[in-house]
Enzyme design. Structure first.
Site, short mmCIF file in Angstrom:
data_model
loop_
_atom_site.label_atom_id
_atom_site.label_comp_id
_atom_site.label_asym_id
_atom_site.label_seq_id
_atom_site.Cartn_x
_atom_site.Cartn_y
_atom_site.Cartn_z
N CYS A 156 0.82 -1.23 0.00
CA CYS A 156 0.00 0.00 0.00
C CYS A 156 0.84 1.27 0.00
CB CYS A 156 -0.94 0.01 1.19
SG CYS A 156 -2.27 -1.18 1.01
N1 COA Z 1 -20.60 -8.88 8.04
C1 COA Z 1 -21.08 -8.93 9.31
N2 COA Z 1 -20.31 -9.13 10.39
C2 COA Z 1 -19.00 -9.30 10.18
C3 COA Z 1 -18.43 -9.27 8.90
C4 COA Z 1 -19.28 -9.06 7.81
N3 COA Z 1 -18.84 -9.01 6.57
N4 COA Z 1 -17.09 -9.46 9.02
C5 COA Z 1 -16.83 -9.59 10.32
N5 COA Z 1 -17.98 -9.50 11.03
C6 COA Z 1 -18.13 -9.58 12.48
C7 COA Z 1 -17.09 -10.50 13.11
O1 COA Z 1 -17.57 -11.82 13.10
C8 COA Z 1 -16.98 -9.94 14.50
O2 COA Z 1 -18.04 -10.46 15.30
P1 COA Z 1 -17.79 -10.92 16.82
O3 COA Z 1 -17.24 -9.69 17.51
O4 COA Z 1 -19.14 -11.32 17.26
O5 COA Z 1 -16.78 -12.02 16.72
C9 COA Z 1 -17.25 -8.47 14.34
O6 COA Z 1 -17.88 -8.32 13.07
C10 COA Z 1 -16.03 -7.60 14.39
O7 COA Z 1 -15.05 -8.08 13.45
P2 COA Z 1 -13.70 -7.34 13.23
O8 COA Z 1 -12.89 -8.05 12.21
O9 COA Z 1 -13.09 -7.08 14.56
O10 COA Z 1 -14.24 -5.97 12.58
P3 COA Z 1 -13.54 -4.57 12.55
O11 COA Z 1 -14.46 -3.59 13.17
O12 COA Z 1 -12.12 -4.64 13.00
O13 COA Z 1 -13.49 -4.24 11.00
C11 COA Z 1 -11.88 -4.27 9.23
C12 COA Z 1 -12.81 -5.07 10.10
C13 COA Z 1 -11.15 -5.23 8.33
C14 COA Z 1 -12.71 -3.31 8.38
C15 COA Z 1 -10.90 -3.46 10.09
O14 COA Z 1 -10.30 -4.29 11.04
C16 COA Z 1 -9.80 -2.79 9.33
O15 COA Z 1 -10.06 -2.00 8.45
N6 COA Z 1 -8.55 -3.04 9.70
C17 COA Z 1 -7.35 -2.43 9.12
C18 COA Z 1 -7.39 -2.59 7.67
C19 COA Z 1 -6.16 -2.15 6.97
O16 COA Z 1 -5.72 -1.04 7.01
N7 COA Z 1 -5.60 -3.05 6.25
C20 COA Z 1 -4.54 -2.73 5.41
C21 COA Z 1 -4.86 -3.34 4.13
S1 COA Z 1 -3.76 -2.77 2.94
#
Ligand code: COA
Length: 373
Positions: A156
């Site tokens: 990235c």
């Molecule tokens: N739909 C519904 N629920 C979902 C889901 C979806 N598509 N994906 C995950 N969940 C649920 C999970 O099961 C979890 O439930 P639980 O708490 O009951 O176990 C809950 O949502 C939280 O999941 P989590 O992965 O902790 O979500 P988050 O708020 O961290 O968001 C991302 C996920 C990926 C958007 C976020 O972590 C993120 O953006 N991280 C950094 C990304 C980044 O910069 N990456 C670099 C890439 S180059």
């Protein structure tokens, strides 16, 4: 030594897009098919049932509302769930070079330059469709540019690392005029069947012209300072590579051959890293938070950007001070901060300072302090 400047930017946006609702419909159909197909194994406790996704979760967790893609039909087919990007003959332009051509043409037009005046092309992207010949050399050929060209990959942060490399070469005189181009086909390395990340990425290509400021033909941004930093982490990883032997391309291929992340860990570790990187960079260059007119951040997650914006500005930035494009484009890897810069920089006045920053796998962070000339 010449002072380098950004004199043109261009964005190629694919013609096809996918809304969250369309994506979730396809994903949930895939989940239902999977659970039906494996009903006995799930009942026996041998296979874990897959859970459905939702548009509300996607918007709340990321701020993403839609994404552009090079192929929509494959991604949205529950039996396929990846883009159809047919192989091309060696005599036809590759898909990355084709995307690059449009972005570069737009950037060159803004700079008032012909491709023949370019003598350095860096194709800076997260994934390259082949190891060699370099995509950048194919772009050089398609455009009719001179000099030399090479590919680089810092995930990235590729575009900002590319800008630093090009700016340094223009400053030193080893290149006269450069294009840093970032064709990002993120749809090809995303696991669209993984609920935790299926909504994250989109496709795009950006291009930036860098040349000596005193040769700029129109409005431009001086590159006052660049800074790159890296620190190893496995939390964003893709094991695909030329040593792979086992990937079949079918539904049972290895998960680690596509994008994988520990999203929560990335959040926790990258936020302090990036905030400190930007504030240190600004402090070392004598730029106060109050001097900063705009922050063009990497576009992965809205909460992440809101946090970094608050840390860097020392207050909540107004939306126009820290423009986001991820609601429309999703995460487009290294291209995200450049799209934001390209779309939201025209209104800055001479003397206004802004900062482009991208960050991601590696970990890697790249920041570029620019000043409207
Ligand atoms: N739909 C519904 N629920 C979902 C889901 C979806 N598509 N994906 C995950 N969940 C649920 C999970 O099961 C979890 O439930 P639980 O708490 O009951 O176990 C809950 O949502 C939280 O999941 P989590 O992965 O902790 O979500 P988050 O708020 O961290 O968001 C991302 C996920 C990926 C958007 C976020 O972590 C993120 O953006 N991280 C950094 C990304 C980044 O910069 N990456 C670099 C890439 S180059």
């Amino acid at each position: 030594m010449s002072k380098p400047a950004i004199t043109g930017t261009g964005v190629f946006t694919p013609s096809q897009s996918i809304t969250n609702d369309e994506l979730v419909l396809a994903f949930n159909a895939y989940v239902e098919n999977f659970n039906t197909r494996h009903a006995d194994a799930i009942a026996a406790g041998e296979v874990e049932a897959k859970a459905p996704s939702s548009s509300e979760f996607i918007v709340n967790a990321s701020g993403i509302e839609q994404r552009y893609v090079m192929n929509k039909s494959g991604v949205l087919n529950p039996d396929v769930m990846h883009p159809h990007l047919p192989e091309r003959s060696d005599d036809d332009p590759g898909i990355m070079a084709e995307m690059a051509q449009e972005a570069c043409t737009l950037a060159l037009a803004q700079a008032g330059r012909d491709a023949s005046e370019i003598d350095l092309i860096i194709c800076a992207a997260s994934n390259h469709e082949r190891p060699y010949p370099a995509i950048a050399i194919e772009i050089q050929q398609l455009l009719g540019a001179q000099g030399f060209a090479f590919d680089m990959n810092v995930a990235c942060s590729s575009a900002t690392f590319g800008i630093q490399a090009a700016a340094d070469m223009v400053r030193a005189g080893s290149a006269k005029r450069a294009l840093v181009v970032s064709p990002e086909i993120c749809s090809g390395h995303l696991e669209w069947r993984d609920r935790d990340c299926h909504f994250i990425f989109g496709d795009v290509c950006t291009a930036v012209v860098i040349e000596p400021a005193d040769e700029a033909k129109g409005a431009h941004f001086l590159i006052n300072s660049t800074r790159c930093a890296t620190q190893f982490s496995n939390n964003i990883r893709n094991n695909n590579g030329f040593l792979r032997r086992t990937r079949t391309g079918g539904m049972d291929d290895r998960r680690d051959m596509l994008f994988m992340q520990e999203g929560r860990k990335v959040f926790k570790e990258v936020l302090p890293l990036v905030s400190a990187h930007i504030t240190d960079h600004m402090a070392d260059e004598g730029v106060e938070a109050s001097d900063l007119k705009r922050l063009w951040l990497h576009q992965a997650n809205k909460s992440m950007n809101d946090f970094i914006g608050r840390k860097v500005m020392g207050r909540t930035p107004a939306p126009e001070e820290q423009p986001n494009i991820l609601q429309d484009y999703a995460n487009t890897s290294s291209a995200g901060s450049i799209i934001a810069f390209s779309k939201y920089s025209d209104d800055l006045q001479p003397g206004d300072t802004g900062l482009i920053c991208s960050f991601g796998a590696g970990y890697s962070v790249g920041s570029v302090l620019v000043e409207r000339a």
